[in-house]
Enzyme design. Structure first.
Site, mmCIF file in Angstrom:
data_model
loop_
_atom_site.group_PDB
_atom_site.id
_atom_site.type_symbol
_atom_site.label_atom_id
_atom_site.label_comp_id
_atom_site.label_asym_id
_atom_site.label_seq_id
_atom_site.Cartn_x
_atom_site.Cartn_y
_atom_site.Cartn_z
ATOM 1 N N SER A 1 20.958 26.509 46.244
ATOM 2 C CA SER A 1 21.514 26.976 44.975
ATOM 3 C C SER A 1 22.879 26.331 44.818
ATOM 4 O O SER A 1 23.482 25.890 45.808
ATOM 5 C CB SER A 1 21.676 28.498 45.032
ATOM 6 N N TYR B 175 23.665 36.751 49.084
ATOM 7 C CA TYR B 175 22.970 35.579 48.529
ATOM 8 C C TYR B 175 23.762 34.296 48.810
ATOM 9 O O TYR B 175 23.211 33.293 49.291
ATOM 10 C CB TYR B 175 22.769 35.775 47.027
HETATM 11 P P1 NAD Z 1 11.503 33.960 41.499
HETATM 12 O O1 NAD Z 1 11.883 35.370 41.768
HETATM 13 O O2 NAD Z 1 10.557 33.676 40.393
HETATM 14 O O3 NAD Z 1 10.918 33.261 42.815
HETATM 15 C C1 NAD Z 1 11.154 33.697 44.115
HETATM 16 C C2 NAD Z 1 9.814 33.711 44.824
HETATM 17 O O4 NAD Z 1 9.996 34.049 46.188
HETATM 18 C C3 NAD Z 1 8.870 34.767 44.202
HETATM 19 O O5 NAD Z 1 7.626 34.169 43.930
HETATM 20 C C4 NAD Z 1 8.761 35.798 45.303
HETATM 21 O O6 NAD Z 1 7.517 36.459 45.319
HETATM 22 C C5 NAD Z 1 8.944 34.930 46.533
HETATM 23 N N1 NAD Z 1 9.302 35.739 47.708
HETATM 24 C C6 NAD Z 1 10.199 36.755 47.776
HETATM 25 N N2 NAD Z 1 10.194 37.279 49.009
HETATM 26 C C7 NAD Z 1 9.278 36.584 49.731
HETATM 27 C C8 NAD Z 1 8.820 36.656 51.060
HETATM 28 N N3 NAD Z 1 9.302 37.577 51.916
HETATM 29 N N4 NAD Z 1 7.859 35.787 51.460
HETATM 30 C C9 NAD Z 1 7.352 34.867 50.606
HETATM 31 N N5 NAD Z 1 7.756 34.742 49.339
HETATM 32 C C10 NAD Z 1 8.706 35.602 48.906
HETATM 33 O O7 NAD Z 1 12.866 33.190 41.283
HETATM 34 P P2 NAD Z 1 13.164 31.605 41.287
HETATM 35 O O8 NAD Z 1 14.340 31.434 40.447
HETATM 36 O O9 NAD Z 1 11.948 30.839 41.004
HETATM 37 O O10 NAD Z 1 13.626 31.378 42.788
HETATM 38 C C11 NAD Z 1 13.088 30.350 43.618
HETATM 39 C C12 NAD Z 1 14.186 29.832 44.539
HETATM 40 O O11 NAD Z 1 15.154 29.148 43.757
HETATM 41 C C13 NAD Z 1 14.920 30.915 45.306
HETATM 42 O O12 NAD Z 1 15.189 30.470 46.620
HETATM 43 C C14 NAD Z 1 16.211 31.071 44.522
HETATM 44 O O13 NAD Z 1 17.271 31.541 45.317
HETATM 45 C C15 NAD Z 1 16.437 29.621 44.090
HETATM 46 N N6 NAD Z 1 17.344 29.468 42.954
HETATM 47 C C16 NAD Z 1 17.005 29.903 41.702
HETATM 48 C C17 NAD Z 1 17.900 29.698 40.658
HETATM 49 C C18 NAD Z 1 17.599 30.095 39.241
HETATM 50 O O14 NAD Z 1 18.462 29.928 38.384
HETATM 51 N N7 NAD Z 1 16.437 30.600 38.923
HETATM 52 C C19 NAD Z 1 19.118 29.072 40.891
HETATM 53 C C20 NAD Z 1 19.429 28.663 42.179
HETATM 54 C C21 NAD Z 1 18.535 28.859 43.203
#
Ligand code: NAD
Length: 273
Positions: free
Chosen positions: A158, A171
């Site tokens: 991130s 986080y």
């Molecule tokens: P999201 O909530 O849609 O995706 C997160 C996924 O992780 C979900 O599908 C969830 O079911 C899965 N998950 C949670 N706990 C789990 C576990 N114990 N085992 C297996 N899977 C598990 O949100 P996202 O934004 O798609 O996030 C994906 C990644 O991107 C994350 O690591 C998040 O920190 C990172 N991220 C997202 C953003 C953003 O703006 N959306 C920005 C920076 C980083």
């Protein structure tokens, strides 16, 4: 004209695992990898239905995918999932360590449970999956007809691996940890021709940050942090993941590639600070 020296970012004949692929960025990355020719394992923790939809969409577009359940923070689950992958496909070429959660709280009110949950999924989960992937990459070695590298590990971090984030100490700590986990793996595993890199998304429209973009007022606030002037989509990350996993980026190793529309550029200084 002489033959092109450009490598088209394709992933044919490669098996890719995307953790947390039943929603958000994971879904976007899974679809992009499949479009580039990879067979994609769509990992999910609870949402079997969501994972099934992703698999069906990939298949409808002519790709190949399989949904597998595992909680990435649980060692037994991860070992079982890797066993299933090796039984079914014989090997693995690409790991996208994408699963992540947020459990926000003011620092003095953050419970140990909130701290531990985020570290367990976001950091320990990446360690467990990367360790199992690296073992398989080392066992198999390079298959020159498939890829120049024995394997590729891409960690989803991130912008908060470098931007402190009040109210999100767990986080930010997890993502800072991912950054040095990635660099250490990159240093240690390069001798085995394993490439390790990180993608650092900025604000991407997904369920994890819905409240930050789903009203016009929230979106306007968020856009103040994004010099490029738009909120990202999962597809933006998918495109980059394909390139980072392909031989087109064969000499890229140990870096974080921010996909953030400039969020890491200290946008507060745009008006001369
Ligand atoms: P999201 O909530 O849609 O995706 C997160 C996924 O992780 C979900 O599908 C969830 O079911 C899965 N998950 C949670 N706990 C789990 C576990 N114990 N085992 C297996 N899977 C598990 O949100 P996202 O934004 O798609 O996030 C994906 C990644 O991107 C994350 O690591 C998040 O920190 C990172 N991220 C997202 C953003 C953003 O703006 N959306 C920005 C920076 C980083």
């Amino acid at each position: 004209m002489a033959d092109s020296t450009l490598t088209t970012p394709r992933l044919d004949k490669q098996i890719a695992l995307v953790t947390g692929a039943s929603s958000g960025i994971g879904t976007g990355v899974a679809k992009s990898l499949a479009e580039a020719g990879a067979t994609v394992i769509v990992n999910y923790v609870h949402d079997a239905e969501g994972a099934d939809v992703v698999v069906k969409e990939i298949e409808a577009a002519g790709g190949q995918a399989l949904a597998l359940q595992a909680d990435v923070s649980k060692e037994a689950d991860v070992l079982k999932m890797f066993g299933q992958i090796l039984d079914r496909f014989g090997t693995l070429h690409i790991l996208i360590n994408n699963s992540g959660v947020q459990q926000d709280a003011p620092f003095t009110e953050m419970t140990l449970e909130q701290w531990q949950k985020v570290i367990d999924v976001n950091l320990t989960g990446q360690f467990l999956c990367a360790r199992e992937a690296a073992k398989e990459f080392i066992r198999r070695g390079v298959q020159p007809e498939v890829s120049k590298a024995a394997g590729k590990i891409i960690c989803m971090s991130s912008v908060h691996e470098v931007i402190p984030w009040a109210g999100h100490a767990n986080y930010a700590a997890s993502k800072g940890g991912v950054m040095l986990l990635m660099k250490t793996m990159a240093q240690e595993l390069a001798q085995h021709k394993i490439r390790v890199n990180t993608i650092g998304p900025g604000a991407i429209k997904t369920p994890i940050n819905k409240e930050a973009w789903d009203t016009p007022e929230a979106a306007e606030q968020l856009l103040k942090l994004i010099p490029y002037g738009r909120i990202g989509e999962p597809h933006d990350v998918g495109e980059v993941a394909v390139w980072l996993a392909s031989d087109a980026s064969d000499y890229v190793h140990g870096i974080t590639l921010f996909v953030d529309g400039g969020m890491t550029l200290f946008p507060g200084f745009i008006g001369n600070g």
